[in-house]
Design an enzyme around this catalytic site. Structure first.
Site, PDB file in Angstrom:
ATOM      1  N   THR A 137       0.872  -1.178   0.000  1.00  0.00           N
ATOM      2  CA  THR A 137       0.000   0.000   0.000  1.00  0.00           C
ATOM      3  C   THR A 137       0.903   1.220   0.000  1.00  0.00           C
ATOM      4  OG1 THR A 137      -1.676  -1.152   1.295  1.00  0.00           O
ATOM      5  CG2 THR A 137      -1.809   1.246   1.231  1.00  0.00           C
ATOM      6  N   LYS A 184      -1.817   5.087   8.566  1.00  0.00           N
ATOM      7  CA  LYS A 184      -0.979   5.149   7.357  1.00  0.00           C
ATOM      8  C   LYS A 184      -1.860   5.365   6.112  1.00  0.00           C
ATOM      9  CE  LYS A 184       1.574   2.277   4.138  1.00  0.00           C
ATOM     10  NZ  LYS A 184       2.127   1.006   3.743  1.00  0.00           N
ATOM     11  N   LYS A 209      -7.889   1.619  -3.190  1.00  0.00           N
ATOM     12  CA  LYS A 209      -7.578   1.166  -1.818  1.00  0.00           C
ATOM     13  C   LYS A 209      -7.744   2.318  -0.807  1.00  0.00           C
ATOM     14  CE  LYS A 209      -5.104  -0.774   1.586  1.00  0.00           C
ATOM     15  NZ  LYS A 209      -5.389  -1.952   2.339  1.00  0.00           N
TER      16      LYS A 209
END
Ligand code: NAD
Length: 289
Positions: A93, A243, A168
């Protein structure tokens, strides 16, 4: 197929093991000896560097902590070292801008590359039930799909390079904001004298229903079994949610998107993380409300 796998941590370890189980020859590398040794135990062949692992590979999968490391690994040791016929798949990611930058460099050097971040945690990585959101050209996606399918239950083409990362972070921005909204509602219902299970029974069948309520209820003893029933251990760590929210805020800034709810969720998770709760499941934020 000869598949190089770089980054054998919490997620990559299980993913590489599933590629071995699928019959692939996995050529693994991690900076950590412990992670490499676990991969060896799971049937992968391990190497002393990224360059050795990608030598002769037909595909290269990376599962690394962040965009700076992904850029460094691809520019120094993958691009120009793996055969140009190898398909490159970054499952980490990372920020959309870095994903696009790496994909552009790979394409210029003659590679097919996809960004393929995942939804699902360590259990899904071990169990081969991840969902992959894939950014890249149609031919690159067609090559990536059968490899990713051995590590997941769904592989979805999101669009061109960087689109997997965009999907995402937009998804996780909804998740962060709706988890806090769900926690707020349970805490307020409690203060108003409503029983938690009764409120669950009503809201889960009414317009306030969210995934955070019905699949991941933040209240112990209410709804399905979740990290709340295990002292908020396991699950999706607050630090990882933070994050993803920070990546979402950076992308929103670059794109000029207005994200007031995502912004507030990022602030609240930042404060919760700074208070020493980074290792707790993200639903534990209910404790602050
Ligand atoms: P992790 O820290 O457990 O694993 C990362 C691994 O990369 C480590 O073993 C580390 O030694 C290795 N590494 C770092 N730099 C390297 C380098 N230059 N060369 C080779 N290896 C290197 O992290 P994780 O939980 O496995 O997460 C990996 C990625 O997956 C992250 O981008 C994370 O955001 C994403 N992700 C994690 C989860 C989760 O629940 N853990 C869920 C979805 C997505």
């Amino acid at each position: 197929m000869k598949i190089a796998f770089i980054g054998l941590g919490n997620m990559g370890g299980g993913m590489a093991a599933n590629l071995v189980k699928a019959g692939h020859e996995v050529r693994a590398f991690d900076l950590s000896d412990e992670a490499a040794s676990r991969a060896r135990d799971n049937g992968a062949q391990t190497f002393g560097s990224v360059r050795e692992a990608v030598d002769g590979a037909e595909a290269v999968v990376t599962m690394l902590p962040n965009g700076a490391i992904v850029k460094q690994v691809y520019s120094a040791d993958v691009i120009g070292h793996a055969p140009t016929t190898a398909l490159l798949l970054d499952c980490s990611t990372i920020d959309v801008a870095s994903a696009r930058e790496v994909a552009a460099a790979a394409t210029a050097a003659g590679y097919d590359m996809v960004d393929a971040p995942v939804s699902g945690g360590i259990a899904a990585a071990n169990g081969g039930t991840l969902t992959f959101m894939v950014g890249g050209t149609d031919p690159a996606f067609a090559r990536a799909e059968p490899i990713l399918a051995r590590m997941g239950k769904a592989v979805i083409h999101a669009g061109q390079a960087g689109s997997g990362q965009a999907a995402k972070i937009c998804n996780n921005m909804i998740l962060g904001a709706t988890m806090i909204a769900t926690c707020e509602a349970f805490a307020m219902a409690n203060k108003l004298g409503l029983d938690g299970q009764t409120f669950f029974d009503i809201a889960s069948k009414a317009s306030g229903q969210t995934w955070s309520m019905t699949s991941y209820c933040p209240v112990p003893g209410v709804g399905p079994t979740t990290p709340a029933d295990n002292g908020y251990q396991g699950g999706f760590a607050t630090a990882l949610m933070l994050k993803d929210l920070k990546l979402a805020m950076a992308a929103a800034k670059d794109a000029g998107a207005q994200v007031p709810m995502g912004q507030r969720a990022a602030e609240l998770y930042d404060a919760f993380d700074k208070a020493g709760n980074g290792g707790l499941d993200f639903s534990a934020i209910i404790k602050t409300l």
